[in-house]
Design an enzyme around this catalytic site. Structure first.
Site, PDB file in Angstrom:
ATOM      1  CB  SER A   1      -0.967   0.002   1.185  1.00 38.42           C
ATOM      2  OG  SER A   1      -0.276  -0.222   2.396  1.00 38.42           O
TER       3      SER A   1
ATOM      4  CG  HIS B   1      -3.648  -0.826  -2.396  1.00 43.45           C
ATOM      5  ND1 HIS B   1      -4.086   0.473  -2.327  1.00 43.45           N
ATOM      6  CD2 HIS B   1      -3.408  -1.214  -1.121  1.00 43.45           C
ATOM      7  CE1 HIS B   1      -4.088   0.861  -1.060  1.00 43.45           C
ATOM      8  NE2 HIS B   1      -3.678  -0.137  -0.316  1.00 43.45           N
TER       9      HIS B   1
ATOM     10  CE  LYS C   1      -7.459   0.984   0.652  1.00 46.94           C
ATOM     11  NZ  LYS C   1      -6.904   0.038   1.591  1.00 46.94           N
TER      12      LYS C   1
HETATM   13  C1  LIG Z   1      -6.863  -0.038   3.012  1.00 46.07           C
HETATM   14  C2  LIG Z   1      -6.324  -1.371   3.338  1.00 46.07           C
HETATM   15  C3  LIG Z   1      -6.957  -2.209   4.260  1.00 46.07           C
HETATM   16  C4  LIG Z   1      -8.116  -1.742   5.092  1.00 46.07           C
HETATM   17  O1  LIG Z   1      -9.272  -1.651   4.366  1.00 46.07           O
HETATM   18  P1  LIG Z   1     -10.453  -0.717   4.885  1.00 46.07           P
HETATM   19  O2  LIG Z   1     -11.653  -1.210   4.180  1.00 46.07           O
HETATM   20  O3  LIG Z   1     -10.072   0.666   4.529  1.00 46.07           O
HETATM   21  O4  LIG Z   1     -10.538  -0.923   6.382  1.00 46.07           O
HETATM   22  C5  LIG Z   1      -6.475  -3.489   4.404  1.00 46.07           C
HETATM   23  N1  LIG Z   1      -5.392  -3.906   3.714  1.00 46.07           N
HETATM   24  C6  LIG Z   1      -4.722  -3.115   2.869  1.00 46.07           C
HETATM   25  C7  LIG Z   1      -3.527  -3.637   2.147  1.00 46.07           C
HETATM   26  C8  LIG Z   1      -5.166  -1.817   2.668  1.00 46.07           C
HETATM   27  O5  LIG Z   1      -4.489  -1.004   1.863  1.00 46.07           O
END
Ligand SMILES: *Cc1c(COP(=O)(O)O)cnc(C)c1O
Length: 390
Positions: free
Chosen positions: A177, A205, A237
């Protein structure tokens, strides 16, 4: 209480690590309003530009008309609607897995997976740069917990060779990330097979962005479902909505329903969010131009930065960090950019390792090539004047 807490806050401030929220006044899109100012933003994980899509929004409104706003209960009491159920069926088809299970957030999905699959007698192996929620889940599980250097499968192999624990889990982000680089899932799955370990991939991602139809890191790897038995995706995302899912075998999903406390003891996602996600899931698969344009922006950004003498991390994804090093400098540059109307977040420890503060540029399908040009020219100017002043 306040006087006892104040010292830790002061320490954070001294280390240039104090964080503040910026109040945004418009939808998630490249041109945004921050207070009274217009800013061109490169901070969003809305990679395909679906968070403010009118068709997704219309599905949410229609969902709210039909189901109301709250789901009113947990999934296992009376909060599980046909909206949730249909979305789970569609996510199973999308991922090519037997089943999928919705969670209220990616953070909760990761806590739920780690605690349901690992316990005190087990061992969990983590890439050092895995997302915080995977690390927290492993700690909460009580399993023996080891981290291997980023992407270093040779180190992981040595750890697996000496491991006596009953169950072994290898856990990795698909796309990292804060770096934008990718795990070698083919190598990891071969190692897991060799050492009877279970591979858990968080592709928050990757889904939507990578693969011909947005099937993510798993689709790109070409591996079969049993070689990647636990797939985690988030919906906040590239899908532009909220929540998360785990995809895998029927037995995996039943295990999570019975044993994941972060699934059992929480209110279900609003059904309208599930309805919105069903539309965005269809758009993710149909609108290839979003992925194509995004790839074009990524190439353009990287070429322009190289031509301007700025060095980038090796990333082929929309996450394009510029490594700065010192936290104070990263903040200075981010603030100077904002004065020019360009918003790029400075990412500092503890989100990234000490000494690796960075500007995390993210590109989305709704940016234009001209906006990327403006970003690069402002970046160059701000970095040069910062170098001259310090
Ligand atoms: C954003 C993210 C999460 C958390 O997801 P949310 O739905 O925002 O709680 C988990 N793992 C990774 C790799 C992320 O980038």
């Amino acid at each position: 209480m306040d006087s006892a807490l104040r010292q830790a806050l002061e320490d954070r401030r001294q280390q240039q690590l104090y964080r503040q929220r910026q109040v945004m006044h418009s939808a998630q899109q490249p041109q945004r309003r921050l207070g009274n100012e217009a800013v061109l933003s490169f901070c969003s994980n809305d990679y395909l530009g679906l968070a403010a899509d009118s068709r997704v929004a219309a599905a949410m409104i229609e969902g709210a008309r039909h189901y109301g706003v709250g789901s009113g209960a947990s999934h296992l009491t009376a909060g599980h609607t046909d909206a949730h159920h249909q979305l789970e069926l569609e996510l199973a088809v999308f991922t090519g897995r037997q089943r999928a299970l919705l969670f209220s957030s990616g953070y909760m999905a990761n806590l739920g997976v780690m605690t349901a699959l690992a316990g005190r007698r087990d061992a969990v192996f983590h890439d050092r740069l895995n997302h915080a929620s995977l690390l927290d889940g492993a700690l909460l599980s009580g399993a023996r917990f080891r981290r291997y250097p980023h992407l270093d499968t040779a180190s992981l192999e040595r750890m697996l060779q000496t491991c006596q624990s009953q169950r072994r889990l290898v856990v990795t982000d698909g796309v990292f990330s804060m770096d934008g680089d990718q795990a070698d899932l083919v190598a990891l799955s071969a190692l897991c097979q060799q050492h009877q370990a279970w591979l858990v991939v968080d592709d928050a991602h990757g889904f939507g962005v990578l693969g011909a139809k947005g099937g993510g890191s798993a689709a790109v790897s070409g591996l079969a479902a049993d070689q990647l038995p636990v797939l985690i995706g988030t919906l906040g995302k590239a899908f532009g909505t909220a929540g998360a899912f785990v995809a895998g075998s029927d037995v995996l999903i039943e295990t999570l329903i019975q044993f994941s406390r972060s699934y059992i003891y929480t209110t279900g996602l609003p059904p309208a969010v599930a309805e919105a996600t069903r539309v965005s899931l269809a758009l993710v698969q149909q609108e290839d131009w979003r992925r194509q344009h995004l790839q074009q922006l990524i190439q353009h950004f990287r070429q322009s930065c190289t031509a301007a003498g700025m060095s980038l991390l090796p990333s082929e994804t929309p996450i394009q960090p510029l490594l700065i090093g010192c936290a104070g400098k990263a903040v200075r540059i981010s603030e100077a950019l904002l004065l020019q109307g360009v918003q790029v977040t400075a990412i500092r420890p503890p989100t990234v390792p000490a000494g690796s503060a960075r500007l995390r540029v993210t590109l989305t399908a709704t940016h234009t090539l001209e906006q990327v040009d403006r970003l690069v020219s402002n970046l160059k100017q701000v970095m040069e004047s910062d170098d001259a002043a310090h």
